[in-house]
Design a protein around this motif. Sequence first.
Motif, PDB file in Angstrom:
ATOM      1  N   LEU A 302      43.519  43.096  36.769  1.00  0.00           N
ATOM      2  CA  LEU A 302      44.722  42.534  37.430  1.00  0.00           C
ATOM      3  C   LEU A 302      45.256  42.987  38.815  1.00  0.00           C
ATOM      4  O   LEU A 302      45.463  42.187  39.643  1.00  0.00           O
ATOM      5  N   ILE A 303      45.182  44.381  38.930  1.00  0.00           N
ATOM      6  CA  ILE A 303      45.272  44.588  40.393  1.00  0.00           C
ATOM      7  C   ILE A 303      44.286  44.220  41.292  1.00  0.00           C
ATOM      8  O   ILE A 303      44.787  43.911  42.295  1.00  0.00           O
ATOM      9  N   GLY A 304      43.084  44.240  41.151  1.00  0.00           N
ATOM     10  CA  GLY A 304      42.114  43.953  41.753  1.00  0.00           C
ATOM     11  C   GLY A 304      42.371  42.435  42.203  1.00  0.00           C
ATOM     12  O   GLY A 304      42.108  41.918  43.339  1.00  0.00           O
ATOM     13  N   GLU A 305      42.655  41.483  41.129  1.00  0.00           N
ATOM     14  CA  GLU A 305      43.045  39.976  41.661  1.00  0.00           C
ATOM     15  C   GLU A 305      44.236  39.943  42.463  1.00  0.00           C
ATOM     16  O   GLU A 305      44.232  39.180  43.265  1.00  0.00           O
ATOM     17  N   HIS A 316      51.191  50.489  41.386  1.00  0.00           N
ATOM     18  CA  HIS A 316      49.875  50.850  40.663  1.00  0.00           C
ATOM     19  C   HIS A 316      50.348  51.737  39.466  1.00  0.00           C
ATOM     20  O   HIS A 316      50.651  52.682  39.381  1.00  0.00           O
ATOM     21  N   PRO A 317      50.354  51.071  38.403  1.00  0.00           N
ATOM     22  CA  PRO A 317      50.764  51.638  37.105  1.00  0.00           C
ATOM     23  C   PRO A 317      49.588  52.838  36.691  1.00  0.00           C
ATOM     24  O   PRO A 317      48.515  52.655  36.606  1.00  0.00           O
ATOM     25  N   TYR A 322      52.438  47.505  32.293  1.00  0.00           N
ATOM     26  CA  TYR A 322      53.205  46.829  33.193  1.00  0.00           C
ATOM     27  C   TYR A 322      53.010  47.235  34.485  1.00  0.00           C
ATOM     28  O   TYR A 322      52.713  48.234  34.896  1.00  0.00           O
ATOM     29  N   CYS A 323      53.235  46.103  35.461  1.00  0.00           N
ATOM     30  CA  CYS A 323      53.247  46.436  36.886  1.00  0.00           C
ATOM     31  C   CYS A 323      54.230  45.472  37.522  1.00  0.00           C
ATOM     32  O   CYS A 323      54.609  44.454  36.789  1.00  0.00           O
ATOM     33  N   ALA A 383      45.371  33.463  34.823  1.00  0.00           N
ATOM     34  CA  ALA A 383      46.691  33.853  35.158  1.00  0.00           C
ATOM     35  C   ALA A 383      46.853  34.267  36.629  1.00  0.00           C
ATOM     36  O   ALA A 383      48.021  33.549  37.243  1.00  0.00           O
ATOM     37  N   VAL A 384      46.250  34.945  37.067  1.00  0.00           N
ATOM     38  CA  VAL A 384      46.317  35.234  38.670  1.00  0.00           C
ATOM     39  C   VAL A 384      45.983  34.354  39.381  1.00  0.00           C
ATOM     40  O   VAL A 384      46.590  34.037  40.405  1.00  0.00           O
TER      41      VAL A 384
END
Length: 397
Positions: A302-305, A316-317, A322-323, A383-384
């Motif tokens: 998720l963070i990468g995308e 950054h969780p 969650y984020c 989704a991203v």
Amino acid sequence: MPSISKKGFSMPESPIRKLVPYAEKAKKEGVKVIHLNIGQPDIKTPKIALDAVKNNTISVLSYSRTEGSEAYREKLARYYANHDIEVTAQDILVTTGGSEALSFTMGSIADSDDEIIIPEPFYANYNGFATAMGVTVVPVVSQIDNNFALPPIEAFEKLITPRTKAILICNPGNPTGYLYTREEIKKIAAIAKKHDLFLISDEVYREFTYDGKEHYSILQEPGMDEHAIIVDSVSKRYSMCGARIGCMVSKNKDVMKTALKFAQARLSPPTYAQIASEAALETPLSYFEDVKKEYVSRRNLLIGELEKIEGIKIGHPQGAFYCIAELPIKDTDVFAQWLLEEFRVDGETVMVAPAAGFYASEGLGKNQIRIAYVLDKDRLKRAVFILKEALKSYKDQ
């Protein structure tokens, strides 16, 4: 015409659930909605918990004890001991979800217009519980620029007044995923002791900590027996959100005696759900190891995308699932509704949680969303992508 209460008018809407009618309308029109808005894990509930309900031999589904069954509370005490939290069954009150534990806590320690300091952004329903109990939330702002770390001690002390009764934290945090360090817990515990306040810690995501980091509970901190109150729940730990079983934990006998009176007014927590929750305590550690690996993998994807999208800032969780993402738009409430009403990519759209509802300070979080990474990686990636395409098409309002 009779009027409803001022309290009813002031009860906040859930930022997570208020967009549901738009999502349901989209689904009826054949649109596939990917839910990033709610922390409902897709992880399977431990079979041992489900089997305990299926295979029970109850012939009369009777009330349980107001404080929860003794067998369950004894096993909970052993669970906490395994996490270096030394409590007895008498220090535990079983509740109908962590939500009731929070309501009982607020009702037990605060009178009308008393104040509770909470680092924001925070779990949106804290606003609702406080409103229902007549408690005033006093926010202290944490910043996305330092990943929502504990605000400076001076920021807390500036807010303490004669009406301040407690500080409330969520650790690991919802909606930020921030995990407080041992040093941060020690600092905030020192404030509670110095000013004779309660320190409430919502620890429902205790098991979900990442990158080799460990959870440190307020009840592990020496000298906190009279100050510390833990709120807990099986909902996320065992993917049992529908069980509605939580608990309130404190060594402060006056607090627990008072909370029991609130509990007596609602009679008892649900019997079948306690049976499932008691059985869930036998879940092997391998379950959590596998779940943590899965969430870390999802978080990293998720963070990468998200980092590929121009103009987005991301927290950054280090725990929970969650984020917070800050978008290059003015109002995510409007954006989230537009996604559901108007935007489609091959018949799909996404549902997000606007973050303003996770703040108490007016105007904060207006350009942020909370994302729950409780979907498989393929769905998260899709989704991203849809979110990225939406940001390209959106005309800011």
